[in-house]
Design a protein around this motif. Structure first.
Motif, PDB file in Angstrom:
ATOM      1  N   UNK A 157       0.857  -1.175   0.000  1.00 34.14           N
ATOM      2  CA  UNK A 157       0.000   0.000   0.000  1.00 34.14           C
ATOM      3  C   UNK A 157       0.896   1.229   0.000  1.00 34.14           C
ATOM      4  N   UNK A 158       0.368   2.373  -0.444  1.00 33.90           N
ATOM      5  CA  UNK A 158       1.156   3.602  -0.507  1.00 33.90           C
ATOM      6  C   UNK A 158       0.303   4.750   0.033  1.00 33.90           C
ATOM      7  N   UNK A 159       0.882   5.520   0.952  1.00 34.54           N
ATOM      8  CA  UNK A 159       0.176   6.681   1.488  1.00 34.54           C
ATOM      9  C   UNK A 159       0.257   7.852   0.515  1.00 34.54           C
ATOM     10  N   UNK A 175      -4.349   0.968 -11.407  1.00 32.55           N
ATOM     11  CA  UNK A 175      -5.218  -0.104 -10.931  1.00 32.55           C
ATOM     12  C   UNK A 175      -5.314  -0.053  -9.427  1.00 32.55           C
ATOM     13  N   UNK A 176      -5.738  -1.155  -8.818  1.00 31.73           N
ATOM     14  CA  UNK A 176      -5.872  -1.178  -7.374  1.00 31.73           C
ATOM     15  C   UNK A 176      -7.063  -0.365  -6.903  1.00 31.73           C
ATOM     16  N   UNK A 177      -7.089  -0.070  -5.604  1.00 27.72           N
ATOM     17  CA  UNK A 177      -8.212   0.650  -5.003  1.00 27.72           C
ATOM     18  C   UNK A 177      -7.685   1.657  -3.987  1.00 27.72           C
ATOM     19  N   UNK A 178      -8.499   2.667  -3.703  1.00 34.35           N
ATOM     20  CA  UNK A 178      -8.176   3.685  -2.699  1.00 34.35           C
ATOM     21  C   UNK A 178      -9.163   3.525  -1.547  1.00 34.35           C
ATOM     22  N   UNK A 179      -8.693   3.720  -0.326  1.00 33.39           N
ATOM     23  CA  UNK A 179      -9.572   3.559   0.830  1.00 33.39           C
ATOM     24  C   UNK A 179     -10.611   4.673   0.903  1.00 33.39           C
ATOM     25  N   UNK A 180     -11.554   4.541   1.834  1.00 35.18           N
ATOM     26  CA  UNK A 180     -12.662   5.486   1.947  1.00 35.18           C
ATOM     27  C   UNK A 180     -12.155   6.894   2.244  1.00 35.18           C
ATOM     28  N   UNK A 185      -3.508   4.140  -1.130  1.00 37.72           N
ATOM     29  CA  UNK A 185      -3.771   3.259  -2.281  1.00 37.72           C
ATOM     30  C   UNK A 185      -3.385   1.838  -1.927  1.00 37.72           C
ATOM     31  N   UNK A 186      -4.209   0.880  -2.366  1.00 46.34           N
ATOM     32  CA  UNK A 186      -3.946  -0.540  -2.147  1.00 46.34           C
ATOM     33  C   UNK A 186      -3.921  -1.258  -3.484  1.00 46.34           C
ATOM     34  N   UNK A 187      -3.076  -2.277  -3.625  1.00 41.95           N
ATOM     35  CA  UNK A 187      -2.962  -2.946  -4.920  1.00 41.95           C
ATOM     36  C   UNK A 187      -4.153  -3.803  -5.303  1.00 41.95           C
ATOM     37  N   UNK A 191      -6.221  -6.617  -0.453  1.00 43.46           N
ATOM     38  CA  UNK A 191      -5.276  -5.863   0.358  1.00 43.46           C
ATOM     39  C   UNK A 191      -5.997  -4.824   1.213  1.00 43.46           C
ATOM     40  N   UNK A 192      -6.937  -4.114   0.622  1.00 49.67           N
ATOM     41  CA  UNK A 192      -7.716  -3.119   1.363  1.00 49.67           C
ATOM     42  C   UNK A 192      -8.559  -3.788   2.446  1.00 49.67           C
ATOM     43  N   UNK A 193      -9.139  -4.935   2.134  1.00 51.79           N
ATOM     44  CA  UNK A 193      -9.961  -5.634   3.119  1.00 51.79           C
ATOM     45  C   UNK A 193      -9.102  -6.073   4.309  1.00 51.79           C
ATOM     46  N   UNK A 194      -7.915  -6.541   4.031  1.00 53.08           N
ATOM     47  CA  UNK A 194      -7.024  -6.932   5.118  1.00 53.08           C
ATOM     48  C   UNK A 194      -6.628  -5.756   5.989  1.00 53.08           C
ATOM     49  N   UNK A 195      -6.349  -4.600   5.360  1.00 52.27           N
ATOM     50  CA  UNK A 195      -5.997  -3.404   6.124  1.00 52.27           C
ATOM     51  C   UNK A 195      -7.163  -2.947   6.985  1.00 52.27           C
ATOM     52  N   UNK A 196      -8.362  -3.020   6.448  1.00 50.12           N
ATOM     53  CA  UNK A 196      -9.551  -2.632   7.205  1.00 50.12           C
ATOM     54  C   UNK A 196      -9.736  -3.540   8.411  1.00 50.12           C
TER      55      UNK A 196
END
Length: 550
Positions: A157-159, A175-180, A185-187, A191-196
């Motif tokens: 992930x990158x801040x 690509x990837x997704x950005x958090x709320x 940014x998450x790949x 990855x985002x679900x795990x961070x959440x």
């Protein structure tokens, strides 16, 4: 001195013989055993490996390693070229040698790395398999002049705060997704679900790999993971672009790192260079680190699990190393629950790191860090502290982001227990710093002071000088605090402090400030205080007779 004794035994005996406020260190180096290999060499091309950057060579390289091991050991040769591979497991008596011009490129296909039981930040955990790993191996090496790339950009992930506007736009468009919140940014969605889950406390609740099928991309591996290995040699190679930590020897003995280059992008989350954890008898010499988190770091497990393991990192020599961008040049902690002891750091240079010497822990860790000796270190362009002893580490970047505060919090005492950490018996000598926010920050806990620290022959140029909170038996000798903030030295609830031959700027408004009703016995010796407009300021709760100038 009996010549039959190994030199590292002599070194450890001398280190342990020093008194609490240590004297200068004799030049005794630990001897670390290094592996010796048979002359037999297996070229991976003989087993079908192809250097076209497209062919997956996992099977061919694995066959070469296993064949070399069955034959009694030797060298597995990675010739010049671009070799694509999945995860590899090293075996006993095998030297993986990368020729000059060889690039061992690990695949960015995250599905190629199965979930395995390992550790993460000092605790048992399920993670994806490391690109390079070994367990219970004897006499292993990675040598040569080649490059090992861990494909970390596919995992990390990158801040947003760590990228320019254009870099952030390109990252999001890739690509990837950005958090709320829109700040990371998450790949992938996994990855985002795990961070959440991690933020909500739901991560690492199980040691069953099946429980992580929908968050596996978040479980980034370390590039090189060595567990319970003996006689390890890493020399000459460049390790770069790791998914998480770069080099992680755990519970290993006789570890030698020499002439390595370790690189990660400066924005790399958890992008430590070296994390030496619960290891015994190690040598790190002539290595260069330029990474996204701590540069050279010693650890020994986290909290209750680390205390239960009870294996300290001990007998470590770090010499002639360079650290560029990193959160800390040389670091101990914060996972140090098994203890760290008998460490010598000498002849190193830290340039542009957030902190120079960074010793950190927190309540709940437990463990003792002691007998640490630092000699001849040069430090430049430090965003935070040149020298930091911090028992109130809060798992944040050492330099606050825009709008954040870095003020010291009010800390209430808590009962002592086996979870109370201890920092004691440090000697820091011959240190030069040109440019830092704070020269020295010592911050203990009300229930457990940082103790027995000697800093001598130092020239430290910074904005703030010395900040000392909850500390005892601290000695500064021949230290120049060339700072522009006032006061030059400030103490809070600290006692038995000796300040001998202190230099400071001629334009100083206030030399020393003391606060806290538990401050006691603070002495200034052999120092001309007449250059300061005011020598001493005492808080309203400070008892009479706390300060003396002799």
């Amino acid at each position: 001195m009996p010549v039959s004794l190994p030199r590292w035994v002599v070194a450890a005996t001398l280190l342990l013989s020093f008194p609490a406020v240590a004297q200068p260190i004799p030049p005794v180096l630990p001897r670390v055993e290094q592996p010796v290999f048979r002359r037999d060499t297996i070229d991976i091309r003989r087993l079908g490996a192809v250097a076209d950057g497209q062919t997956m060579n996992t099977s061919a390289i694995t066959q070469a390693i296993e064949q070399c091991n069955r034959n009694g050991g030797g060298t597995v040769l990675i010739p010049r070229g671009l070799w694509l591979t999945g995860p590899l497991v090293l075996k006993s008596h095998v030297n993986l040698h990368l020729a000059d011009g060889a690039l061992l490129q690990f695949t960015s296909d995250r599905s190629a790395y199965p979930l395995v039981r390992t550790t993460w930040e000092g605790r048992d955990a399920i993670r994806c398999q490391a690109p390079l790993s070994a367990t219970d191996a004897e006499a292993i090496a990675i040598t040569g002049a080649g490059v090992i790339d861990g494909a970390g950009d596919a995992w990390r992930m990158v801040k947003k705060s760590k990228l320019t506007t254009d870099q952030w736009k390109k990252r999001v468009a890739s690509g990837g997704v950005v958090n709320v919140k829109g700040d990371t940014w998450y790949p992938s969605e996994q990855s985002l679900r795990g961070a959440t889950n991690a933020e909500s406390g739901k991560a690492n609740i199980s040691l069953n790999p099946a429980d992580y099928a929908d968050t596996r991309d978040f479980l980034r591996p370390n590039l090189l993971s060595l567990t319970r290995c003996r006689r390890v040699l890493l020399t000459g190679v460049t390790f770069q672009n790791s998914p998480a930590w770069c080099l992680h020897p755990l519970l290993c003995e006789q570890v030698t790192l020499r002439g390595l280059t370790v690189r990660n992008p400066w924005y790399a989350q958890n992008g430590d260079g070296l994390d030496l954890e619960s290891c015994r008898n190690s040598l790190i010499d002539d290595c260069t680190f330029d990474v996204g988190d701590d540069g050279i770091c010693l650890k020994s497990g986290r909290d209750e699990e680390g205390r239960k393991r009870g294996v300290p990192t001990e007998n470590v020599l770090v010499s002639n190393c360079r650290v560029y961008h990193a959160h800390g040049g040389f670091v101990i902690g914060s996972e140090m629950s098994g203890g760290v002891r008998n460490v010598l750091l000498k002849n190193c240079t830290f340039m542009g790191t957030d902190v120079g010497l960074r010793f950190k822990t927190a309540r709940g860790r437990g463990g003792i860090v002691e007998n640490i000796y630092v000699d001849d270190v040069d430090i430049t362009d430090i965003a935070g502290e040149a020298i930091l002893f911090d028992m109130y580490y809060m798992a944040k970047d050492p330099v606050p982001q825009q709008g954040e505060s870095n003020e010291l919090p009010e800390i209430a005492a808590q009962p002592l227990s086996d979870a109370t950490p201890r920092f004691r018996q440090f000697t820091v000598r011959n240190i030069t710093c040109r440019g830092a926010e704070t020269a020295i920050l010592i911050r203990g806990l009300p229930e457990m002071a940082v103790s027995d620290i000697r800093i001598e022959d130092a020239v430290l140029q910074s904005h703030k000088g010395l900040v000392c909170v909850e500390a005892e038996r601290i000695s500064l000798n021949r230290v120049s605090l060339l700072c522009d903030a006032k006061p030059v030295m400030q103490f809070q609830n600290s006692r038995h402090i000796t300040l001998d031959s202190i230099r400071y700027p001629a334009t100083t408004d206030l030399l020393t400030q003391i606060n806290g009703n538990r401050s006691a016995d603070i002495r200034l010796l052999n120092t001309d205080s007449s250059k300061a407009k005011q020598e001493i300021s005492l808080g309203t709760t400070v008892a009479a007779g706390v300060y003396s100038h002799e």
